[in-house]
Enzyme design. Structure first.
Site, PDB file in Angstrom:
ATOM      1  N   ARG A  48      42.597  38.947  33.527  1.00 32.01           N
ATOM      2  CA  ARG A  48      43.604  37.954  33.110  1.00 32.01           C
ATOM      3  C   ARG A  48      43.023  36.877  32.206  1.00 32.01           C
ATOM      4  O   ARG A  48      43.726  36.337  31.353  1.00 32.01           O
ATOM      5  CB  ARG A  48      44.248  37.317  34.365  1.00 32.01           C
ATOM      6  N   ILE A  74      51.776  31.712  30.317  1.00 33.04           N
ATOM      7  CA  ILE A  74      51.490  32.987  30.987  1.00 33.04           C
ATOM      8  C   ILE A  74      51.998  32.779  32.414  1.00 33.04           C
ATOM      9  O   ILE A  74      51.693  31.773  33.056  1.00 33.04           O
ATOM     10  CB  ILE A  74      49.978  33.334  30.929  1.00 33.04           C
ATOM     11  N   SER A  75      52.816  33.709  32.901  1.00 33.59           N
ATOM     12  CA  SER A  75      53.436  33.517  34.224  1.00 33.59           C
ATOM     13  C   SER A  75      52.381  33.411  35.318  1.00 33.59           C
ATOM     14  O   SER A  75      51.293  33.975  35.209  1.00 33.59           O
ATOM     15  CB  SER A  75      54.362  34.692  34.549  1.00 33.59           C
ATOM     16  N   GLN A  76      52.758  32.704  36.375  1.00 34.01           N
ATOM     17  CA  GLN A  76      51.900  32.581  37.559  1.00 34.01           C
ATOM     18  C   GLN A  76      51.604  33.983  38.126  1.00 34.01           C
ATOM     19  O   GLN A  76      52.513  34.817  38.205  1.00 34.01           O
ATOM     20  CB  GLN A  76      52.680  31.752  38.580  1.00 34.01           C
TER      21      GLN A  76
END
Ligand code: SAH
Length: 229
Positions: A48, A74-76
């Site tokens: 990530r 960027i999503s959790q």
């Protein structure tokens, strides 16, 4: 020249330390309710930190959303895990993603064996992510610069649809492009949204399950788009 190359190679590095941090992240997500083993395997595997600016690397394996380019996030990791789990993806399924962003969620879908079609409305992100994903080995079938509200009628129907930005309402074209028996996971609402699971039971019948509160950047209308295809 050598320096630029060396910097590039260094910046794409995935170390034992990163892998250790990912293992810890997987444990955190398990305690929060992400239990699907394939989804957890994807999160354990995908670096990530390489989807974020190198200077923010230390935040990559905390369970938080983080700014990327073009005022997006960027999503959790929990959200990525939870949405992916709700989709119940089987290898080979055709999945439409609205909001490519950093491409991290896209990569999780690819890792799960999905044939992914993804749409991003910010040209800067579209360019950056179309360049990044092949380097990391996570190739969606198609990546589009376009308006997610319209979906991709030419490639419909889709087994699964995932929306990764907050939709003020359920876009009708997306419902129409969902296969009978298919599932769509979409955060619905304005500032705060409710994670919503739509199942298409028949051509005219949709089941709606409202699951939990969530917070996404808004799904934006067409207004800022230039050079639109
Ligand atoms: N899945 C991404 C989430 C990015 S945030 C990730 O994990 O990185 C949501 C993304 O949706 C942003 O990149 C934003 O530009 C995009 N977006 C917003 N409105 C959109 C629309 N109408 N069509 C397609 N993408 C949209």
């Amino acid at each position: 020249m050598f320096f630029i190359f060396a910097t590039y190679v260094y910046s794409m590095k995935d170390t034992f330390k990163h892998q250790g941090l990912r293992n810890q992240l997987v444990s955190v997500l398990q305690t929060k309710g992400v239990t699907n083993t394939e989804v957890l395997a994807a999160i354990k595997e995908i670096p990530r930190h390489l989807y974020m600016d190198a200077s923010f690397e230390e935040y990559a394996y905390q369970d938080v959303a983080f700014p990327i380019a073009a005022e997006q996030t960027i999503s959790q990791p929990y959200t990525v895990g939870f949405q992916s789990q709700l989709l119940e993806i089987q290898p080979g399924e055709k999945v439409l993603e609205i909001g490519t962003g950093s491409g991290y969620q896209t990569s999780v879908l690819v890792h799960l064996g999905a044939v992914v079609y993804t749409i991003e409305r910010q040209q800067e992100l579209y360019k950056k992510t179309s360049n990044l994903l092949p380097k990391l080995g996570y190739r969606p079938k198609h990546m589009y610069f376009g308006d997610g509200y319209k979906g991709l009628p030419d490639f419909a129907p889709f087994d699964k649809i995932i929306v990764t930005c907050g939709a003020p309402f359920l876009p009708k074209p997306l419902l129409a492009q969902l296969k009978v028996g298919g599932r769509m996971v979409i955060p619905v609402g304005d500032e705060q949204q409710m994670m919503t699971l739509i199942t298409r039971n028949s051509p005219k019948e949709f089941d709606k399950q409202v699951i939990e509160e969530c917070a996404f950047v808004p799904m934006l209308k067409n207004k800022n788009l230039k050079n639109f295809s």
